[in-house]
Design an enzyme around this catalytic site. Structure first.
Site, mmCIF file in Angstrom:
data_model
loop_
_atom_site.group_PDB
_atom_site.id
_atom_site.type_symbol
_atom_site.label_atom_id
_atom_site.label_comp_id
_atom_site.label_asym_id
_atom_site.label_seq_id
_atom_site.Cartn_x
_atom_site.Cartn_y
_atom_site.Cartn_z
ATOM 1 N N HIS A 48 0.803 -1.271 -0.076
ATOM 2 C CA HIS A 48 0.025 -0.047 -0.096
ATOM 3 C C HIS A 48 0.906 1.237 0.034
ATOM 4 O O HIS A 48 1.827 1.251 0.547
ATOM 5 C CB HIS A 48 -0.861 -0.132 1.130
ATOM 6 N N ARG A 64 -6.357 9.983 -0.871
ATOM 7 C CA ARG A 64 -5.750 10.570 -2.189
ATOM 8 C C ARG A 64 -7.228 10.788 -3.034
ATOM 9 O O ARG A 64 -7.103 11.404 -3.934
ATOM 10 C CB ARG A 64 -4.784 9.743 -2.848
#
Ligand SMILES: Cc1cc2nc3c(=O)[nH]c(=O)nc-3n(C[C@H](O)[C@H](O)[C@H](O)COP(=O)(O)OP(=O)(O)OC[C@H]3O[C@@H](n4cnc5c(N)ncnc54)[C@H](O)[C@@H]3O)c2cc1C
Length: 647
Positions: free
Chosen positions: A260, A276
C-alpha cells in the site's frame, strides 16, 4: 473435566467480516454455526479498514453511468488480468446488494449532500452540484484504478462500522462465538474435511471441533513481512498454513503480495487511499508532485501496485526525504481543510495526531509503501469450496477466490468479504444440508494428540537455539528487502536459501518461557514454522514467475507476459514433504481479452492463443488441478461480451 471434542454443523474459523457474514448465512438457514477467533470478533482486522467499500451505486455526479459491468472492467484491469473473470463478475453484480444490506444492519454510511459541493480532483478544487433528489443517498468517493467514484464509506472508519453492525447480527442470530481460540490443524481423511483441532489461548488446552462444513476466514498473513506491514499483529497466517499442511489443498498465487502506498513512517500504520481519493497528493523531497509526470492521467489514483512502484523508485533515485528510519515521501492533505478531515477522514485525523504527532491540516504526513494485502491464499472454486477437499471452504482475504488476481483495487476487499460471505455462506448451507456429521472420533482425537505433542516438544526443547522472535524478525527483513516491491532472480534465490536456513533454525529454536498455559511465546512458536513455509511459497512462487504482473514486479523480466504466464500459480506442500510442488492452471474463463490497464506500462508480450482456444481448456485444466465441481456450471455467471456495451 477438560473438553476433548465438540460438534457443530458449520465451523467458521475467523470472526472478521467474511467469517461473520458467512456464519450469518449458515445460521439463517437453520444450522448451528460456531465461530472461532483469536480475539473478540470486533477486534478482528476488518475493524481497521478505513476508506471504503466498492459498489456501483452511481449515487453522485462523478459516479453517474456506473454499473456492475464498469466495476467488473475496473476489477479485471486492476488485477492485471490475473483474476477469475467469472468471480469478478459475480462480485461486481452483488456488491450493491451487500452495501445496502449493511445499511439495513445499521452502518452509518456517509451520505450525499444535495446542492453545491467542493471537491479536489487532480489537485484542483472544483465545485460540483449534486442533484437534490440524491440528497441522503449513500455517498461515494474516488479510489485508485476506478473509472467512477464508487467507494461507499463511513468517514474513514468503514471497517469498524461494518464489523460492529455485522457482529450485532451474529449475536442476534445466536451464533456460538469462541474467542481467544485458535485453529492449529485441520481434521481430515485426505479428501474430506471433518473439522479442526483448536487450542484455547487462555489455558493452552487442545480439543477437536467436528463439523459438517468447515470455513476458513482467517484474513491475510502480512506478518510474514515482520514490521513492514499494515496488518495487525494477529495476521500471522495460521489459517493459510493449515490447509497447506494437508498436502492436498493448494494455495493460489502466493507471490501476489500488495504494497500500500501510504503507511505512516515509521509506525507502518496506514492512512487510507481515501486521502488521495479526496484530493490528497504525494510529494518528494523537492516538494514535486512526481506522480503527475509518471502517470499523467490517473496521477495518485493509479492502482496501488503502480503508485507503490513509482514511490519506491522515487526513493531509490534519491528523491526520498531522509529520516532516522530511512527515506520516506510526503502525503499532502492540508488543502482538504480541518473540517473535511474531521468529518470525512476522521480516523486519519486521529491516526496522524495520535501515532505521528502531526496535525494533518497544517503538516505534511511522512509516508512510504508497506506490505498490505495478500491476493494469494487458499484456492477455491466460485462456491468458495477448496480445491482437493470436500467440506472445506475459504472466504475473505484468506481465500484465492480469485477476483483480485495480481493486484486488488482499494475498496474491493471489504466488498469481497461481504459479497463472498453471502455467496459462499449460501453454498456452505447447501452443502451442510446434504451431508451428515461424520464423527470419526478416532481421527479427531489422534489429531488432538498430535497437536498436544507439538506443543510439548516445544516446551521440552533445551539448548542454545535461536529465539523464535529473532527468527521472525530475520524473516520479515528478508521478505521486505528481497521479496518486496522490486524483485530479481539473485535476491529471490538468496531469500529462498535464507528461508531454508530459518526453517532449520526453527526446528532447533528454544523457548524462554516453559509455561504450557497462557504463554504468548509458545503460541507464537506453534505458528512460526507455518509462517516460514508461507514465506517460502511466496519467495519460490516469485522466483518461478519470470514476468511482471500487477504487484509482482521482476526487474529482470519487466513485462507482463500473456503468452506464457496468463495463469495462476498453485502450490502444495504437505507437512512431511521436504519441498513444495508448484503447478499452474488457467486463470479462468476470459471475457475481457488481455489489454492495457489504462495506467502503468502498455508494453507487454501478447498471448498467441485465441481467447476461444484458451477458454476451451479451462474446465478440464482446473479440474485436473483439483477444482471441485461448483453448484452452477462454470461460466453460468459470465455474460460474455456484456462489457462491450460500456467501452
Ligand atoms: C489498515 C487497513 C485498512 C484497510 N482498509 C480497507 C478499506 O478501506 N477498504 C477495503 O476494501 N479493504 C481495506 N483493507 C483490507 C480489508 O480490511 C481486509 O482485507 C478484510 O477486512 C479482511 O477481512 P477478513 O474477514 O477476511 O479477515 P479479518 O478481518 O482479518 O479476520 C480474520 C479473523 O480470523 C481470526 N483468526 C485468524 N487466525 C485464526 C486461527 N488460526 N484460528 C481462529 N481464528 C483465527 C481472527 O481472530 C479474525 O477474527 C484494509 C486493511 C488494512 C490492514
Amino acid at each position: 473435566m477438560t473438553e476433548r471434542l465438540v460438534t457443530t454443523d458449520v465451523l467458521v474459523i475467523g470472526g472478521g467480516l467474511a467469517g461473520e457474514r458467512c456464519a450469518i448465512e449458515a445460521a439463517a438457514a437453520g444450522f448451528d454455526a460456531m465461530i472461532l477467533s483469536l480475539v473478540p470478533p470486533r477486534r478482528s482486522h476488518s475493524c481497521a479498514a478505513q476508506g471504503g467499500m466498492q459498489a456501483s451505486l452511481g449515487n453522485c455526479v462523478k459516479a453517474e453511468g456506473d454499473n456492475p459491468t464498469v466495476h467488473f472492467l475496473d476489477t479485471v484491469r486492476g488485477s492485471d488480468w490475473g483474476a477469475d473473470q467469472e468471480v469478478a463478475n459475480i462480485f461486481a453484480d452483488e456488491a450493491p446488494v451487500a452495501v445496502r444490506e449493511l445499511a439495513h444492519y445499521g452502518v452509518p454510511w456517509s451520505r450525499v449532500e444535495g446542492g453545491k459541493n467542493h471537491y479536489f480532483i487532480k489537485g484542483e478544487e472544483v465545485e460540483i452540484e449534486e442533484a437534490l433528489e440524491n440528497d441522503g443517498l449513500i455517498g461515494q468517493r474516488d479510489f485508485g484504478g476506478t473509472a467512477k467514484w464508487r467507494a461507499c464509506y463511513a468517514s474513514a472508519g468503514t471497517g469498524h462500522a461494518a464489523l460492529f453492525a455485522v457482529d450485532s447480527e451474529v449475536v442476534r442470530l445466536g451464533v456460538t462465538v469462541r474467542d481467544r481460540t485458535e485453529a492449529v490443524a485441520l481434521i481430515h481423511d485426505g479428501s474430506r474435511c471433518l473439522g479442526a483441532v483448536v487450542r484455547c489461548l487462555r489455558t493452552g488446552a487442545h480439543f477437536a471441533v467436528m463439523a459438517k462444513a468447515t470455513v476458513i476466514a482467517t484474513g491475510g498473513y502480512g506478518r510474514i513481512y515482520g514490521q513492514y506491514t499494515s496488518n495487525a499483529t494477529i495476521n500471522e497466517g495460521m489459517g493459510t498454513a493449515i490447509p497447506l499442511d494437508t498436502g492436498v489443498v493448494p494455495l493460489g498465487n502466493m507471490e501476489a503480495v500488495q504494497f500500500h502506498p501510504t503507511t505512516i513512517s515509521p509506525s507502518g500504520i496506514l492512512v487510507t487511499e481515501g486521502c488521495r481519493g479526496d484530493g490528497g497528493y504525494l510529494l518528494d523531497k523537492n516538494m514535486s508532485r512526481f506522480m503527475v509526470e509518471k502517470e499523467p492521467e490517473k496521477q495518485e489514483l493509479a492502482s496501488r501496485d503502480v503508485v507503490s512502484r513509482h514511490m519506491a523508485q522515487c526513493m531509490r533515485d534519491g528523491n526520498g526525504v531522509d529520516s532516522p528510519y530511512g527515506p520516506h515521501l510526503w502525503l499532502d492533505i492540508r488543502h482538504l481543510g480541518e473540517e473535511h478531515l474531521r468529518t470525512k477522514l476522521l480516523e486519519v485525523w486521529d491516526i496522524c495526531r495520535d501515532f505521528a504527532g502531526i496535525n494533518p491540516a497544517e503538516e505534511l504526513v511522512p509516508v512510504r509503501p508497506t506490505q498490505h494485502y495478500s491476493m494469494g491464499g487458499v484456492r477455491v472454486n466460485k462456491d468458495g469450496q477448496a480445491y482437493g477437499m470436500s467440506g472445506l471452504f475459504a472466504v475473505g482475504e484468506v481465500a484465492c477466490w480469485d477476483m483480485h488476481g495480481f493486484n486488488r483495487l482499494g475498496g474491493n476487499s471489504l466488498a469481497e468479504t461481504l459479497v463472498a460471505g453471502r455467496v459462499v455462506g449460501r453454498r456452505v448451507a447447501e452443502y451442510a444440508s446434504g451431508v451428515s456429521l461424520q464423527a470419526d472420533t478416532g481421527v479427531a482425537l489422534d489429531a488432538v494428540t498430535a497437536a498436544e505433542q507439538r506443543a510439548a516438544e516445544w516446551l521440552a526443547r533445551l539448548g542454545n537455539g535461536r529465539s523464535v522472535y529473532e527468527i521472525r524478525d530475520a524473516m520479515g527483513e528478508l521478505m521486505m528487502h528481497k521479496v518486496g516491491i522490486f524483485r530479481n532472480a539473485g535476491e529471490l534465490a538468496e531469500a529462498v536459501s535464507e528461508l531454508g536456513q530459518l526453517l532449520d533454525d526453527c526446528d532447533n529454536a528454544v523457548l524462554r518461557c516453559k509455561d504450557p498455559g497462557v504463554n504468548p511465546e509458545l503460541s507464537f512458536a506453534l505458528r512460526l514454522k507455518g509462517m516460514l513455509r508461507l514465506a517460502m511459497t511466496v519467495a519460490m512462487g516469485a522466483e518461478a514467475r519470470t514476468e511482471s504482473r500487477g504487484a509482482h514486479f521482476r526487474t529482470d523480466f519487466p513485462l507482463r507476459n500473456d503468452r506464457e504466464w496468463l495463469n495462476r500459480t498453485l502450490v502444495r506442500w504437505g507437512a512431511d514433504d521436504s519441498a513444495p510442488s508448484f503447478s499452474y492452471e488457467p486463470t479462468g474463463l476470459i471475457d475481457l481479452p488481455p489489454g492495457h490497464r489504462g495506467y502503468g506500462s502498455d508494453e507487454r508480450i501478447e498471448m498467441q492463443q485465441s481467447v476461444d482456444d484458451y477458454n476451451e481448456n479451462v474446465l478440464a485444466e482446473q479440474t485436473r488441478h483439483g477444482r471441485l465441481e461448483s453448484v452452477e456450471a462454470m461460466g453460468s455467471r459470465l455474460i460474455q461480451g456484456a462489457w462491450q456495451s460500456v467501452t
